[in-house]
Design a protein around this motif. Structure first.
Motif, PDB file in Angstrom:
ATOM      1  N   VAL A   5       0.863  -1.185   0.000  1.00 11.99           N
ATOM      2  CA  VAL A   5       0.000   0.000   0.000  1.00 11.99           C
ATOM      3  C   VAL A   5       0.898   1.234   0.000  1.00 11.99           C
ATOM      4  O   VAL A   5       1.568   1.526   0.990  1.00 11.99           O
ATOM      5  CB  VAL A   5      -0.927   0.014   1.246  1.00 11.99           C
ATOM      6  CG1 VAL A   5      -2.026   1.060   1.073  1.00 11.99           C
ATOM      7  CG2 VAL A   5      -1.530  -1.359   1.504  1.00 11.99           C
ATOM      8  N   TRP A   6       0.905   1.943  -1.110  1.00 10.89           N
ATOM      9  CA  TRP A   6       1.844   3.053  -1.258  1.00 10.89           C
ATOM     10  C   TRP A   6       1.271   4.098  -2.202  1.00 10.89           C
ATOM     11  O   TRP A   6       1.146   3.882  -3.391  1.00 10.89           O
ATOM     12  CB  TRP A   6       3.185   2.536  -1.794  1.00 10.89           C
ATOM     13  CG  TRP A   6       4.316   3.523  -1.725  1.00 10.89           C
ATOM     14  CD1 TRP A   6       4.312   4.760  -1.132  1.00 10.89           C
ATOM     15  CD2 TRP A   6       5.631   3.357  -2.259  1.00 10.89           C
ATOM     16  NE1 TRP A   6       5.533   5.367  -1.247  1.00 10.89           N
ATOM     17  CE2 TRP A   6       6.366   4.524  -1.932  1.00 10.89           C
ATOM     18  CE3 TRP A   6       6.254   2.341  -2.963  1.00 10.89           C
ATOM     19  CZ2 TRP A   6       7.697   4.692  -2.321  1.00 10.89           C
ATOM     20  CZ3 TRP A   6       7.583   2.503  -3.338  1.00 10.89           C
ATOM     21  CH2 TRP A   6       8.298   3.661  -3.021  1.00 10.89           C
ATOM     22  N   SER A  32      -0.553   6.207   2.712  1.00  6.97           N
ATOM     23  CA  SER A  32      -1.352   4.991   2.778  1.00  6.97           C
ATOM     24  C   SER A  32      -2.355   5.073   3.920  1.00  6.97           C
ATOM     25  O   SER A  32      -2.112   5.726   4.934  1.00  6.97           O
ATOM     26  CB  SER A  32      -0.464   3.759   2.956  1.00  6.97           C
ATOM     27  OG  SER A  32       0.245   3.826   4.185  1.00  6.97           O
ATOM     28  N   VAL A  83      -4.681   2.254   5.969  1.00  9.78           N
ATOM     29  CA  VAL A  83      -5.032   0.851   6.185  1.00  9.78           C
ATOM     30  C   VAL A  83      -6.053   0.773   7.314  1.00  9.78           C
ATOM     31  O   VAL A  83      -5.781   1.224   8.432  1.00  9.78           O
ATOM     32  CB  VAL A  83      -3.798  -0.002   6.535  1.00  9.78           C
ATOM     33  CG1 VAL A  83      -4.207  -1.441   6.841  1.00  9.78           C
ATOM     34  CG2 VAL A  83      -2.786   0.032   5.395  1.00  9.78           C
ATOM     35  N   ASN A 111       2.840  -1.289   4.388  1.00  9.09           N
ATOM     36  CA  ASN A 111       2.270   0.038   4.152  1.00  9.09           C
ATOM     37  C   ASN A 111       3.356   1.096   4.214  1.00  9.09           C
ATOM     38  O   ASN A 111       4.142   1.158   5.149  1.00  9.09           O
ATOM     39  CB  ASN A 111       1.149   0.340   5.162  1.00  9.09           C
ATOM     40  CG  ASN A 111       1.643   0.483   6.597  1.00  9.09           C
ATOM     41  OD1 ASN A 111       2.351  -0.381   7.110  1.00  9.09           O
ATOM     42  ND2 ASN A 111       1.261   1.571   7.247  1.00  9.09           N
ATOM     43  N   ARG A 159       1.051   8.201   6.745  1.00 12.38           N
ATOM     44  CA  ARG A 159       0.944   6.751   6.897  1.00 12.38           C
ATOM     45  C   ARG A 159      -0.029   6.483   8.050  1.00 12.38           C
ATOM     46  O   ARG A 159       0.292   6.687   9.208  1.00 12.38           O
ATOM     47  CB  ARG A 159       2.318   6.145   7.167  1.00 12.38           C
ATOM     48  CG  ARG A 159       2.300   4.642   7.266  1.00 12.38           C
ATOM     49  CD  ARG A 159       3.625   4.013   6.911  1.00 12.38           C
ATOM     50  NE  ARG A 159       4.760   4.486   7.668  1.00 12.38           N
ATOM     51  CZ  ARG A 159       6.000   4.027   7.492  1.00 12.38           C
ATOM     52  NH1 ARG A 159       6.235   3.072   6.593  1.00 12.38           N
ATOM     53  NH2 ARG A 159       7.007   4.503   8.195  1.00 12.38           N
TER      54      ARG A 159
END
Length: 205
Positions: A104-105, A142, A144, A138, A166
Motif C-alpha cells: 500500500v503506497w 497509505s 489501512v 504500508n 501513513r
C-alpha cells in the motif's frame, strides 16, 4: 457464463462476467472506476504485480487465493482502494514465497495521493519466515483500516506514528502471531482506532 472452470467473476455497473483465471479478472476489474471481484473457486495469482488505482472489492467467498510466486503482488497505488471481505466461510489469501504480498503506497505527486486498504474479513496468511515478513507493507500516503479478518503465518507488521501520511486504524481482527508497529520507537497502540486496544493476552510490543 456458467462455465464451471471459471474461477472469478467481476461485477461492474454494466454487468457481471466470469473469467477462467484471477489475473484476467483483475485486469478487467481495473479497467473501470469501481468493481467487485468474487472468487468462484480456489485459484492462484501468477508472478505478476497487479496495480490497483481504482476501487475494487475482493470477495474471497470461502475460497483460497494463493500467491504462487515471489513476484505475486497486489499493489495498491495512489487513488486506489482495495477492500477484502469473505462472504463465505474460510476464505483465504495465502503465500509463502516472499516477505509480503500486499503493498500500500500512495504518491505525493499524484492528484489523488492516498492508497487505501480495508480488510473486513477473510484470512491473510504469509508462511514465508524472515525477520521482515508480514502480510501487508504500508508505506507513505497509505490508509489501512482493519475491522476484521485473521492474520496468520507470521507476525503482522504495520507502521504508523512516524509520518502523518501513513495511517492505520485497527478496530477488529485476530493476529495469530501478534502485531508490531514497524515504525522505530512507536507502539502498537498507535495502530488502533480511537477507543480500541489489544485484547488481554494478544501479542504485540
Amino acid at each position: 457464463t456458467d462455465d464451471s472452470d471459471n474461477v472469478a467473476e467481476v461485477k461492474t455497473s454494466s454487468g457481471t462476467t466470469e473469467y477462467p483465471d484471477f489475473g484476467t479478472a483483475m485486469t478487467a476489474a481495473g479497467s473501470v472506476t469501481a468493481s467487485s471481484v468474487r472468487l468462484l473457486a480456489d485459484t492462484e495469482l501468477p508472478g505478476n504485480t497487479y496495480n490497483i488505482t481504482n476501487y475494487i472489492t475482493l470477495d474471497l467467498n470461502g475460497h483460497t487465493l494463493t500467491m504462487a510466486d515471489k513476484k505475486s503482488l497486489l499493489y495498491i497505488g495512489a487513488g486506489g482502494s482495495l477492500t477484502i471481505k469473505d462472504s463465505g466461510t474460510g476464505g483465504k489469501i495465502t503465500g509463502g514465497k516472499t516477505a509480503y504480498f500486499i503493498k500500500v503506497w500512495g504518491d505525493n505527486n499524484a492528484a489523488t495521493k492516498e492508497a487505501t486498504l480495508i480488510v473486513n474479513g477473510g484470512t491473510i496468511e504469509n508462511t514465508y519466515y524472515d525477520s521482515s515478513s508480514t502480510q501487508i507493507w504500508n508505506l507513505l500516503y497509505s490508509n489501512v483500516t482493519i475491522t476484521g479478518g485473521i492474520f496468520a503465518g507470521c507476525q503482522t507488521k504495520l507502521s504508523a506514528g512516524d509520518n502523518p501520511t501513513r495511517k492505520v486504524y485497527i478496530s477488529g481482527g485476530h493476529f495469530d502471531e501478534g502485531i508490531k508497529n514497524g515504525a522505530d520507537g512507536h507502539k502498537v497502540s498507535e495502530l488502533m482506532s480511537t477507543g480500541y486496544a489489544l485484547r488481554a493476552g494478544s501479542a504485540g510490543d
